[in-house]
Design a protein around this motif. Structure first.
Motif, PDB file in Angstrom:
ATOM      1  N   ASP A  79       0.439  -1.174  -0.077  1.00 58.80           N
ATOM      2  CA  ASP A  79       0.219  -0.268   0.150  1.00 58.80           C
ATOM      3  C   ASP A  79       0.566   1.703   0.027  1.00 58.80           C
ATOM      4  O   ASP A  79       0.723   2.176  -0.758  1.00 58.80           O
ATOM      5  CB  ASP A  79      -0.623  -0.100   1.229  1.00 58.80           C
ATOM      6  N   GLN A 136       2.674   1.201  -3.173  1.00 62.34           N
ATOM      7  CA  GLN A 136       1.617   1.729  -4.237  1.00 62.34           C
ATOM      8  C   GLN A 136       0.683   3.729  -3.996  1.00 62.34           C
ATOM      9  O   GLN A 136       0.612   4.421  -4.776  1.00 62.34           O
ATOM     10  CB  GLN A 136      -0.027   1.415  -3.670  1.00 62.34           C
ATOM     11  N   ALA A 137       0.911   4.114  -3.026  1.00 64.46           N
ATOM     12  CA  ALA A 137       0.949   5.767  -2.991  1.00 64.46           C
ATOM     13  C   ALA A 137       1.624   6.418  -3.390  1.00 64.46           C
ATOM     14  O   ALA A 137       1.309   7.490  -4.074  1.00 64.46           O
ATOM     15  CB  ALA A 137       0.479   5.758  -1.391  1.00 64.46           C
ATOM     16  N   GLU A 167       3.819   5.190  -6.187  1.00 62.78           N
ATOM     17  CA  GLU A 167       3.495   5.264  -7.238  1.00 62.78           C
ATOM     18  C   GLU A 167       2.864   6.473  -7.257  1.00 62.78           C
ATOM     19  O   GLU A 167       2.328   7.327  -9.090  1.00 62.78           O
ATOM     20  CB  GLU A 167       3.728   3.717  -8.021  1.00 62.78           C
ATOM     21  N   THR A 168       1.472   6.825  -6.788  1.00 61.54           N
ATOM     22  CA  THR A 168       0.336   7.495  -7.188  1.00 61.54           C
ATOM     23  C   THR A 168       1.198   8.782  -7.626  1.00 61.54           C
ATOM     24  O   THR A 168       1.068   9.508  -8.379  1.00 61.54           O
ATOM     25  CB  THR A 168      -0.736   6.934  -6.618  1.00 61.54           C
ATOM     26  N   ILE A 169       1.649   9.510  -6.456  1.00 64.68           N
ATOM     27  CA  ILE A 169       2.503  10.404  -6.614  1.00 64.68           C
ATOM     28  C   ILE A 169       2.803  10.538  -7.986  1.00 64.68           C
ATOM     29  O   ILE A 169       3.425  11.817  -7.878  1.00 64.68           O
ATOM     30  CB  ILE A 169       2.910  10.527  -4.641  1.00 64.68           C
ATOM     31  N   CYS A 170       4.152   9.813  -8.610  1.00 68.13           N
ATOM     32  CA  CYS A 170       5.372   9.909  -9.040  1.00 68.13           C
ATOM     33  C   CYS A 170       4.232   9.732 -10.382  1.00 68.13           C
ATOM     34  O   CYS A 170       4.126  11.231 -11.891  1.00 68.13           O
ATOM     35  CB  CYS A 170       5.865   8.997  -8.909  1.00 68.13           C
ATOM     36  N   GLN A 171       3.010   9.802 -10.279  1.00 68.20           N
ATOM     37  CA  GLN A 171       1.877   9.593 -11.471  1.00 68.20           C
ATOM     38  C   GLN A 171       1.453  11.013 -11.749  1.00 68.20           C
ATOM     39  O   GLN A 171       1.248  11.456 -13.172  1.00 68.20           O
ATOM     40  CB  GLN A 171       1.449   8.208 -11.885  1.00 68.20           C
ATOM     41  N   VAL A 172       0.987  11.274 -10.654  1.00 67.36           N
ATOM     42  CA  VAL A 172       0.405  12.714 -10.685  1.00 67.36           C
ATOM     43  C   VAL A 172       1.850  13.746 -11.019  1.00 67.36           C
ATOM     44  O   VAL A 172       1.482  14.660 -11.700  1.00 67.36           O
ATOM     45  CB  VAL A 172      -0.165  13.352  -9.554  1.00 67.36           C
ATOM     46  N   THR A 229      -3.712  10.659 -15.834  1.00 69.94           N
ATOM     47  CA  THR A 229      -4.771  10.948 -15.377  1.00 69.94           C
ATOM     48  C   THR A 229      -5.495  10.119 -15.744  1.00 69.94           C
ATOM     49  O   THR A 229      -5.081   9.062 -16.036  1.00 69.94           O
ATOM     50  CB  THR A 229      -5.525  12.467 -15.693  1.00 69.94           C
ATOM     51  N   LEU A 277      -6.938   8.872 -10.773  1.00 67.07           N
ATOM     52  CA  LEU A 277      -5.843  10.009 -10.431  1.00 67.07           C
ATOM     53  C   LEU A 277      -6.456  12.011 -10.990  1.00 67.07           C
ATOM     54  O   LEU A 277      -7.512  11.813 -12.000  1.00 67.07           O
ATOM     55  CB  LEU A 277      -4.501  10.019 -11.372  1.00 67.07           C
TER      56      LEU A 277
END
Length: 128
Positions: free
Chosen positions: A59, A62-63, A65-70, A75, A79
């Motif tokens: 988790d 994953q959190a 990696e989400t920050i890196c995607q943002v 989108t 996201l």
């Protein structure tokens, strides 16, 4: 040499929000002048498990990696659609009560934002 102003936040793993204990796991660096927004992270699983045995390391990854995607402007799929780099940094640096939280915003000057991000990660996240 050109020096760019930048802002950054340290990303903290906060397994139990009510205890306010955390372990630094990443950094987000933003420079408007250099048109730069990136995050870098490193999760030392053994260290994190010693700090918080109950935490779900997947988790946390994953959190992060989400920050890196943002940062990259990805989108869809849950996201946010935030537009420019400044708006994305504002969203990433906003306080939240999740397992990964941003610390306070700090600033500085650098000639190379990517190298500065790597140095901040080494200095603030890697175990001493």
């Amino acid at each position: 040499m050109t020096r760019y102003g930048y802002q950054y936040v340290v990303l903290r793993c906060v397994p139990r929000v009510e205890r306010e204990e955390f372990l630094n796991v990443g950094v987000v660096l933003y420079s408007q002048a250099a048109d730069f927004l990136e995050a870098a992270y490193r999760v030392d699983e053994a260290r994190l498990r010693a700090f918080a045995p109950q935490v779900d390391v997947e988790d946390v990854d994953q959190a992060l990696e989400t920050i890196c995607q943002v940062c990259r402007g990805v989108t869809g799929g849950g996201l946010p659609t935030l537009g420019g780099l400044g708006r994305r940094f504002g969203w990433l640096s906003a306080p939240r009560s999740t397992v990964v939280q941003p610390g306070p915003v700090h600033g500085g000057l650098t000639e190379d934002p990517a190298a500065e991000l790597a140095e901040l990660l080494r200095r603030l996240v890697d175990p001493a």
